[in-house]
Motif scaffolding. Sequence first.
Motif, PDB file in Angstrom:
ATOM      1  N   LEU A  23      -1.441  -7.380   4.214  1.00 27.13           N
ATOM      2  CA  LEU A  23      -0.538  -6.595   3.382  1.00 27.13           C
ATOM      3  C   LEU A  23       0.790  -6.467   4.128  1.00 27.13           C
ATOM      4  CD1 LEU A  23      -2.955  -3.786   2.152  1.00 27.13           C
ATOM      5  CD2 LEU A  23      -2.071  -5.709   0.809  1.00 27.13           C
ATOM      6  N   ASN A  24       1.902  -6.470   3.399  1.00 33.30           N
ATOM      7  CA  ASN A  24       3.191  -6.521   4.095  1.00 33.30           C
ATOM      8  C   ASN A  24       4.212  -5.480   3.658  1.00 33.30           C
ATOM      9  OD1 ASN A  24       3.932  -7.552   1.586  1.00 33.30           O
ATOM     10  ND2 ASN A  24       5.032  -9.317   2.407  1.00 33.30           N
ATOM     11  N   VAL A  25       3.818  -4.494   2.850  1.00 31.35           N
ATOM     12  CA  VAL A  25       4.732  -3.420   2.446  1.00 31.35           C
ATOM     13  C   VAL A  25       4.005  -2.084   2.511  1.00 31.35           C
ATOM     14  CG1 VAL A  25       6.186  -2.441   0.629  1.00 31.35           C
ATOM     15  CG2 VAL A  25       6.033  -4.931   0.884  1.00 31.35           C
ATOM     16  N   MET A  26       4.559  -1.138   3.269  1.00 32.63           N
ATOM     17  CA  MET A  26       4.080   0.235   3.185  1.00 32.63           C
ATOM     18  C   MET A  26       5.091   1.036   2.363  1.00 32.63           C
ATOM     19  SD  MET A  26       3.110   3.128   6.056  1.00 32.63           S
ATOM     20  CE  MET A  26       4.746   3.899   6.190  1.00 32.63           C
ATOM     21  N   ILE A  54       9.186   0.927   2.798  1.00 30.78           N
ATOM     22  CA  ILE A  54      10.086   1.333   1.722  1.00 30.78           C
ATOM     23  C   ILE A  54       9.837   2.809   1.421  1.00 30.78           C
ATOM     24  CG2 ILE A  54      10.745   0.969  -0.683  1.00 30.78           C
ATOM     25  CD1 ILE A  54       9.853  -1.920  -0.411  1.00 30.78           C
ATOM     26  N   PRO A  55      10.832   3.680   1.659  1.00 34.43           N
ATOM     27  CA  PRO A  55      10.639   5.106   1.387  1.00 34.43           C
ATOM     28  C   PRO A  55      10.867   5.417  -0.088  1.00 34.43           C
ATOM     29  CG  PRO A  55      12.845   4.770   2.205  1.00 34.43           C
ATOM     30  CD  PRO A  55      12.181   3.402   2.182  1.00 34.43           C
ATOM     31  N   LEU A 111       0.862  -1.181   0.000  1.00 36.28           N
ATOM     32  CA  LEU A 111       0.000   0.000   0.000  1.00 36.28           C
ATOM     33  C   LEU A 111       0.894   1.225   0.000  1.00 36.28           C
ATOM     34  CD1 LEU A 111      -2.676   1.627   0.484  1.00 36.28           C
ATOM     35  CD2 LEU A 111      -2.272   1.294   2.930  1.00 36.28           C
ATOM     36  N   LEU A 112       0.682   2.111  -0.970  1.00 33.19           N
ATOM     37  CA  LEU A 112       1.405   3.387  -1.001  1.00 33.19           C
ATOM     38  C   LEU A 112       0.597   4.430  -0.261  1.00 33.19           C
ATOM     39  CD1 LEU A 112       3.186   5.132  -3.960  1.00 33.19           C
ATOM     40  CD2 LEU A 112       1.422   6.367  -2.708  1.00 33.19           C
ATOM     41  N   ILE A 113       1.241   5.123   0.673  1.00 34.61           N
ATOM     42  CA  ILE A 113       0.634   6.320   1.267  1.00 34.61           C
ATOM     43  C   ILE A 113       1.520   7.518   0.947  1.00 34.61           C
ATOM     44  CG2 ILE A 113      -0.522   5.030   3.100  1.00 34.61           C
ATOM     45  CD1 ILE A 113       1.564   6.250   5.031  1.00 34.61           C
ATOM     46  N   ASP A 114       0.889   8.662   0.790  1.00 33.67           N
ATOM     47  CA  ASP A 114       1.536   9.880   0.298  1.00 33.67           C
ATOM     48  C   ASP A 114       1.413  10.956   1.374  1.00 33.67           C
ATOM     49  OD1 ASP A 114       2.236  12.231  -0.994  1.00 33.67           O
ATOM     50  OD2 ASP A 114       0.748  12.034  -2.595  1.00 33.67           O
ATOM     51  N   THR A 115       2.537  11.264   2.028  1.00 33.46           N
ATOM     52  CA  THR A 115       2.511  12.286   3.089  1.00 33.46           C
ATOM     53  C   THR A 115       3.112  13.603   2.624  1.00 33.46           C
ATOM     54  OG1 THR A 115       4.642  11.534   3.973  1.00 33.46           O
ATOM     55  CG2 THR A 115       2.648  10.532   4.896  1.00 33.46           C
ATOM     56  N   ALA A 116       3.292  13.750   1.319  1.00 33.34           N
ATOM     57  CA  ALA A 116       3.823  14.993   0.767  1.00 33.34           C
ATOM     58  C   ALA A 116       2.717  15.909   0.288  1.00 33.34           C
ATOM     59  CB  ALA A 116       4.778  14.693  -0.394  1.00 33.34           C
ATOM     60  N   ARG A 117       1.668  15.336  -0.308  1.00 32.15           N
ATOM     61  CA  ARG A 117       0.549  16.149  -0.796  1.00 32.15           C
ATOM     62  C   ARG A 117      -0.333  16.592   0.365  1.00 32.15           C
ATOM     63  NH1 ARG A 117       1.730  12.826  -5.166  1.00 32.15           N
ATOM     64  NH2 ARG A 117       2.573  14.128  -6.837  1.00 32.15           N
ATOM     65  N   HIS A 118      -0.463  15.732   1.376  1.00 29.62           N
ATOM     66  CA  HIS A 118      -1.067  16.108   2.656  1.00 29.62           C
ATOM     67  C   HIS A 118      -0.312  15.396   3.761  1.00 29.62           C
ATOM     68  CE1 HIS A 118      -4.634  17.437   0.298  1.00 29.62           C
ATOM     69  NE2 HIS A 118      -4.709  18.323   1.279  1.00 29.62           N
TER      70      HIS A 118
END
Length: 537
Positions: free
Chosen positions: A210-213, A264-265, A184-191
Amino acid sequence: MMSMAALLLVCLFPLLFMNSCEAQRVLSDAAEAGSQSSQAPLLPQPQTFTMGLDTASVCSMFVFRTPQRSELLMKAFQHYKKLIFGHESRMKLKSNCVKGVVIIVSDVSTTHNLYPSLETNESYTLTVSKSGYATLKAITEFGALRGLETFSQLVTFNFTHKLYQVSNTPWNIIDFPRFQHRGLLIDTARHFQPVTNIKRVLDSMAYAKLNVMHWHIVDTQSFPMEVRKYPNMWEGAYSFWERYTQEDIYSITEHARLRGIRVIPEFDIPGHAASWCAGYPDLCPSSTCTQPLNPSKNLTFEIIEDLLKEVTGQADAPPLFPDRFLHLGGDEVNVTCWETSSAVNRWMRKNNLDSYEDVYKHFVQYGHRVSESIGRNVINWEEVSNNFGNTLNSNTVIQIWISQINIANVVRNGYRCIDSYENHWYLDWHRTKWQTVYTHEPCKFVHNKDDEKLVIGGEVCAWGEYIDGSDLDSTIWPRAAAAAERLWSRRDVNDIDSMEPRLASFRCLLHRRGITSSPLQSDARREPFGPGGCNMQ
């Protein structure tokens, strides 16, 4: 005579070591042999299982037990006891009930900082009888975590008799993931998302196995992360408080570790980088044309190298991100700012670069060289493969988002691939129904067995342009659970009608566990108007 359940355990145990599309062909016949006349009330659906007709009560003094010393499992036991037993039980049962779960792990870590990896074995077997102890066996502690989640979904509370019970005993489950990378990709740059929100997302990911953020932590709009060697970098944050200290990041990766989740950044190079220039203006081609990154300044490449070394623990500090992979973006590189910069054009002539595509390639190759020197493999977005094809390092992983058929092209060239096809698996497209997410097949265009092995998994992406703290959970769930089953369960577990009641039940489980999931039948939600700080909405 050996029972059908025991026969399945003996015959299918070798499959616990198979984590690819290939294993699915073997399992279709096994499912028939297991007398699966109905779906298990579980999500994701186990690889194979048998279930009975009895209902078992759970003993009042229920316990988790393990003969091994494992810090990770001890914390997991505490966590799951709180999740499972949320009501006061009136019945004080001591016999003829499920006394607990005995967990046996064959490969226990001797350290207290064991991290999951792409190769981690997450297989487990689980047996639950009408009385006595249930048995959970796994190769690794992370496999045991997956089995604990399955067991937790089997336990329900009987409100009439005020006791806990397990329906359809006896259970015999053999389970392992179809794909190794389930993200799952989360985006902390746009908010910006506060640490508490990110940890809640990690909790909910574990419920769906799920095993990867994939943490898209910086982008054009903001750079919220502390970089100790370059303390002005987080001047690119939206506000003074919308930032992550390195201690915050440590706490997030530790929270993820305890749930068997890799973090994973992503540091996008060279595009999507205007926010880098807030603290260090020379990183941009000019003050009015701010991205891609400026190749004409040595500082640009020094910061890239020092940043990657700092976050991976090469700079006399523990790694912020222990995983072996770094995501270096590489997508949507608009070269207009390079074309209009006299300094960039002088640098190109000095370095014998004939085109702006050569500059783009120079950045990609530089990021790969630095990553390789510090023992990390690189993930890039699809455009890097489209532009540079077979010239990439053989360890490169390509993440597909534009064209699903490119999955076949990438693996045919010998590169590993992650599927995030935007038409089906971009969760910020909130009109996309869960049915569309569920029926998306990563191996659709891949027909060669060897090529199938290179499809290591997929990610659903919650891009943050229209997601902040007010709609984070409801944008992700329940649709991410549909992708989670696609990435975990057999390929032939794909019937929408069978999935719907299980997904509805899983949504209710999320709500009981404090995760605000959207209704299955609705695609409407409120959303912020666009990127910006919290006080701007």
